[in-house]
Scaffold this active site. Structure first.
Site, short mmCIF file in Angstrom:
data_model
loop_
_atom_site.label_atom_id
_atom_site.label_comp_id
_atom_site.label_asym_id
_atom_site.label_seq_id
_atom_site.Cartn_x
_atom_site.Cartn_y
_atom_site.Cartn_z
N THR A 17 0.85 -1.12 -0.05
CA THR A 17 -0.01 0.08 -0.04
C THR A 17 0.94 1.22 0.01
OG1 THR A 17 -1.85 1.22 1.13
CG2 THR A 17 0.00 -0.08 2.65
N ASN A 19 -0.39 3.91 1.33
CA ASN A 19 -1.11 4.55 2.42
C ASN A 19 -0.65 4.04 4.09
OD1 ASN A 19 -2.85 5.29 4.45
ND2 ASN A 19 -4.55 5.40 3.12
N ASP A 75 -8.60 -2.81 0.20
CA ASP A 75 -9.16 -1.69 -0.47
C ASP A 75 -10.46 -1.49 0.12
OD1 ASP A 75 -8.72 -0.01 -3.11
OD2 ASP A 75 -10.87 -0.72 -3.50
N PHE A 151 -7.26 9.24 8.59
CA PHE A 151 -7.14 9.77 7.08
C PHE A 151 -8.49 9.85 6.21
CE2 PHE A 151 -7.61 5.73 4.56
CZ PHE A 151 -7.41 4.84 5.65
N ASP A 154 -12.26 9.82 7.53
CA ASP A 154 -12.34 9.50 8.83
C ASP A 154 -12.89 10.89 9.64
OD1 ASP A 154 -11.55 7.19 8.98
OD2 ASP A 154 -9.37 7.58 9.48
N LYS A 175 -10.15 3.42 16.83
CA LYS A 175 -10.72 3.06 15.56
C LYS A 175 -10.55 1.67 15.18
CE LYS A 175 -10.17 4.01 10.61
NZ LYS A 175 -9.47 4.71 9.34
N HIS A 180 -14.07 -1.03 10.00
CA HIS A 180 -14.00 -2.24 8.76
C HIS A 180 -13.03 -2.78 8.42
CE1 HIS A 180 -12.72 1.68 7.59
NE2 HIS A 180 -12.35 1.45 6.47
N ARG A 181 -11.78 -2.06 8.69
CA ARG A 181 -10.49 -2.53 8.23
C ARG A 181 -10.17 -3.79 9.50
NH1 ARG A 181 -8.46 1.70 7.32
NH2 ARG A 181 -8.94 1.53 5.03
P1 IMP Z 1 -8.46 3.32 -1.20
O1 IMP Z 1 -8.94 1.75 -0.21
O2 IMP Z 1 -7.27 3.52 -0.48
O3 IMP Z 1 -8.86 2.84 -2.34
O4 IMP Z 1 -9.50 4.23 -0.36
C1 IMP Z 1 -10.32 4.65 -1.14
C2 IMP Z 1 -10.78 5.90 -0.34
O5 IMP Z 1 -11.50 5.97 0.75
C3 IMP Z 1 -9.62 6.88 -0.13
O6 IMP Z 1 -9.87 8.31 -0.30
C4 IMP Z 1 -9.36 6.70 1.18
O7 IMP Z 1 -8.74 7.90 1.73
C5 IMP Z 1 -10.70 6.50 1.92
N1 IMP Z 1 -10.70 5.60 2.93
C6 IMP Z 1 -10.38 4.28 2.86
N2 IMP Z 1 -10.40 3.68 4.06
C7 IMP Z 1 -10.83 4.71 4.97
C8 IMP Z 1 -10.95 4.68 6.39
O8 IMP Z 1 -10.54 3.72 7.19
N3 IMP Z 1 -11.11 5.79 6.98
C9 IMP Z 1 -11.58 7.06 5.97
N4 IMP Z 1 -11.22 7.01 4.63
C10 IMP Z 1 -10.89 5.74 4.05
#
Ligand code: IMP
Length: 196
Positions: A17, A19, A75, A151, A154, A175, A180-181
């Site tokens: 990732t 992130n 994702d 991020f 949130d 959190k 979900h994660r």
């Molecule tokens: P991706 O999983 O990185 O493709 O995330 C898609 C979008 O959802 C991105 O803009 C992330 O910042 C947002 N996002 C994914 N997971 C979270 C979370 O746990 N909290 C807040 N935003 C999230």
């Protein structure tokens, strides 16, 4: 539970990732199960598709085959009930373009603020097919941006099992009790370690 050193090595996984927050959240949850993860920081290939399983699986397969190690790719997306599930799998693009302010504008004056986050973890070993695990957290979109932790979305998401704070007002550990994660990661860990 793991019988020998070879089994112990199997616990070492790479999380692909770009992130850092995602990596830190996954590392904390998986470490509770004794699973150590390394950060594969390189930019992963992400396709656009209508479901998170397809997106995560594709990236995990590519990364596992390219680096020759077992890989996890996660994702996630935010699904807003009043907007028929938007932004869903397009959450990343929507965050980059209209951001949290844009979402709040779309929901201005809207009573039904119910929403959920969905996370999909895809685990893939080189040469094998990916396996996916999902997790959900339900809540509401706040009326304003609150908090500076975490991020993405949130600061505008209040989990219904929480105390009214947004995820942005919670530290990582808080959190991770609800997210979900964390739920997807727990499912994965139980499968990975063969725990019921
Ligand atoms: P991706 O999983 O990185 O493709 O995330 C898609 C979008 O959802 C991105 O803009 C992330 O910042 C947002 N996002 C994914 N997971 C979270 C979370 O746990 N909290 C807040 N935003 C999230």
């Amino acid at each position: 539970m793991l019988k020998n050193a070879k089994d112990k090595d199997k616990r070492k996984l790479h999380v692909a990732t770009g992130n850092k927050h995602k990596f830190m959240e996954l590392r904390e949850i998986l470490s509770r199960f004794g699973i150590n993860v390394e950060w594969l920081k390189s930019k992963i290939i992400e396709i656009q598709a209508d479901d998170l399983e397809t997106i995560a699986s594709f990236s995990a397969r590519v990364a596992a085959n390219e680096y020759g190690v077992p890989v996890i790719v996660e994702d996630a997306g935010l699904f807003i009930e009043e907007l028929k599930g938007f932004p869903g799998p397009y959450s990343s693009y929507v965050f980059k373009t209209i951001g949290n302010e844009g979402i709040l504008k779309l929901l201005k004056g809207v009573k039904n603020r119910r929403a959920y986050f969905k996370s999909v973890i895809a685990y893939c070993e080189p040469g094998n097919n990916p396996i996916t695990f999902d997790g959900y957290v339900y809540g509401v979109i706040s009326e304003e941006i609150r908090g500076s932790h975490g991020f993405g979305y949130d600061p505008i998401f209040c989990p219904e099992e929480g105390d009214g704070r947004t995820f942005g007002e919670m530290i990582l550990h808080e959190k991770n009790k609800l997210s979900h994660r964390a739920r997807a990661a727990e499912k994965f860990a139980r499968w990975f370690l063969g725990i019921k």
